[in-house]
Enzyme design. Sequence first.
Site: not given
Length: 626
Positions: A210, A241, A480, A548
């Site tokens: 990173d 961006c 489930e 569930h």
Amino acid sequence: MPSPVAYNISPVPYLGSLHVPVQRYGPGSSYQEGDHKLVVIMVGLPARGKSYIVKKLKRYLSWLGFNTKIFNVGDRRRLVADDAAAVAAGAGASSIADTSVTATASRTDSGNIADAAMDTDIVPQKILQKGLLNKTNKSYISPEVFQRDGSPCSQCQSDGECGGRGRRHSSAFFDPNNEKARYIRNKVAMDVLEDLIRWLQSGGQIAIHDATNSTIPRRREILNRLDLEPDINVLFVESICNDQDIISRNIKLKTKGPDYIGVDPAIAEADFRARLKNYERAYTPLGDYEENRDAQYCKIVDVGKKVIAHNIQGYIESQCVFYLMNINLQPRIIFISRHGQSEDNVLGRIGGDAPLSAKGHKYAAALAKFIKQQMSEFSDRLQQQRLQQQRQKLLLSSDEKGFEHCEMGYDGSSNTNSVHEPDPEPMFNSSAATSDTSSVNETTQQKCEIWTSMLKRSMQTSAFFDPEEFTIRNLRALNEIYAGKREGMTYEEIKKLYPEEYEARMRNKFYYRYPGIGGESYADVVQKLQQIIVELERKRHSVTIISHRAMVRTLLSYFMDIPSTHMPDMDVPLGYVYACEPRPFGNHLTVWKYLENDDKFIKIDTKSALRIGPAPLMTPASIGDA
């Protein structure tokens, strides 16, 4: 969407000795023990969402079962301790004109930003030329580094040793013409890469570097180093961006990060914008160089609006790209709840397809009213944030501030007259802010879909939602966990009749697979929900999931980055609603509990609600899901 991939999941035998496999269950045909490792190399300017992408990608890959770790160069930069010889040698030794990543920003407790505007063209230039003003004696401290106590950092001021702790590099440290700083930045990045390689050699599977890695020389050095290691694949991921609204909001969030703790927001923003200008001078996007080396890369433009992929070959790489193609920044909430109480819940039986009990129907009616109210409040909050963003944009366009408004003492105090208003973490999609003042005054109700399983108790819980307001979808993937031959039994019956099987499940619930055709494990559930997760990331509006216990546990483990070893032991009772809201630094979770006697939901403490550990001895009314 691609066809489902057949997974080779190593189950724990339900009879005999318990084998606990390594936490990984990729496709058996293409990813086996000893196959290639993967290094994801991030690329891009600061404040472009790299750390946001990194955290999401790490969370997704870890949830899929791959041993994944982030190696952040900015964190190491702030803790670097180079000896005098290394710093001296760096004065002219390095030919790499590059910059290093800013840290993964973490919010401070203050939550305030400077709401007054500043001249972003004049102020950074003055910082670059003169440094930061020491208000005590009106003298300028070196522009390269400043500390909490006001003393200069020896790393850049002299050839002496620098511990780096408590020091924060200002914008001049990232000047591509700053030879010493350039050497230090590059050395830190390569040291982090060495740590990353050692971790992969010791058993790691996917490592994420990173950093900005914003120049060809830096990326060349990284590729050359990784070429020396056998069985390591490389994937570059570049975040681009072009939306100035998103960039501006990201900058404000960066000013609350580790580099600017205790610094006035106005001076912090000016310094960070100056840092950005330094990065831009040296930045070269991914392109011809990487293609000439047949490197795998993916460019994410405006957080998924446009995706460019080159030479993607590996299975894990393709999973990364497919996932990143579906993320977006649209503000929304994912509500997750178990169904209302079923008749099998009352009897303590697992699995099955029983209808709701009378209490279950009451909960279903209350849940529909609660979600409708929450969506109305969420829409109002978005409206208020749009208005606040509009006011900030008007201030930025009208208020001219000189450098005198940015003078700051190193105790973190300021002589500005700006008013600091509370700033809740903003919605970060550019569409949330508009330049048309008339449009922000129009109330827009947020859309919300209702997703249920195809079992009666789940579908009946959705019966009170108005189909004209809510789109209702029934999805088999939300069924489930299937208990195979043990469907319809109670845990006490299993313990009594099949004690070895019961013990095997208790020792490792994640990999234990119920016996019989179609019996499932939690590892199977992760596979089953993979496409559900991608679809949730793709959605640009809110979703309510009624499912569930095993499904709720698995979904929460993804959103809250809970390890699979803890996932099966999460306590998720009936009558709880978990509201996950995407934020710039992760998902914000709010938990609500239904009070049957008062027929209402109350907010409860999140940490106490997400208890992890062996569940208490279950009463019949509390169970009924596997």
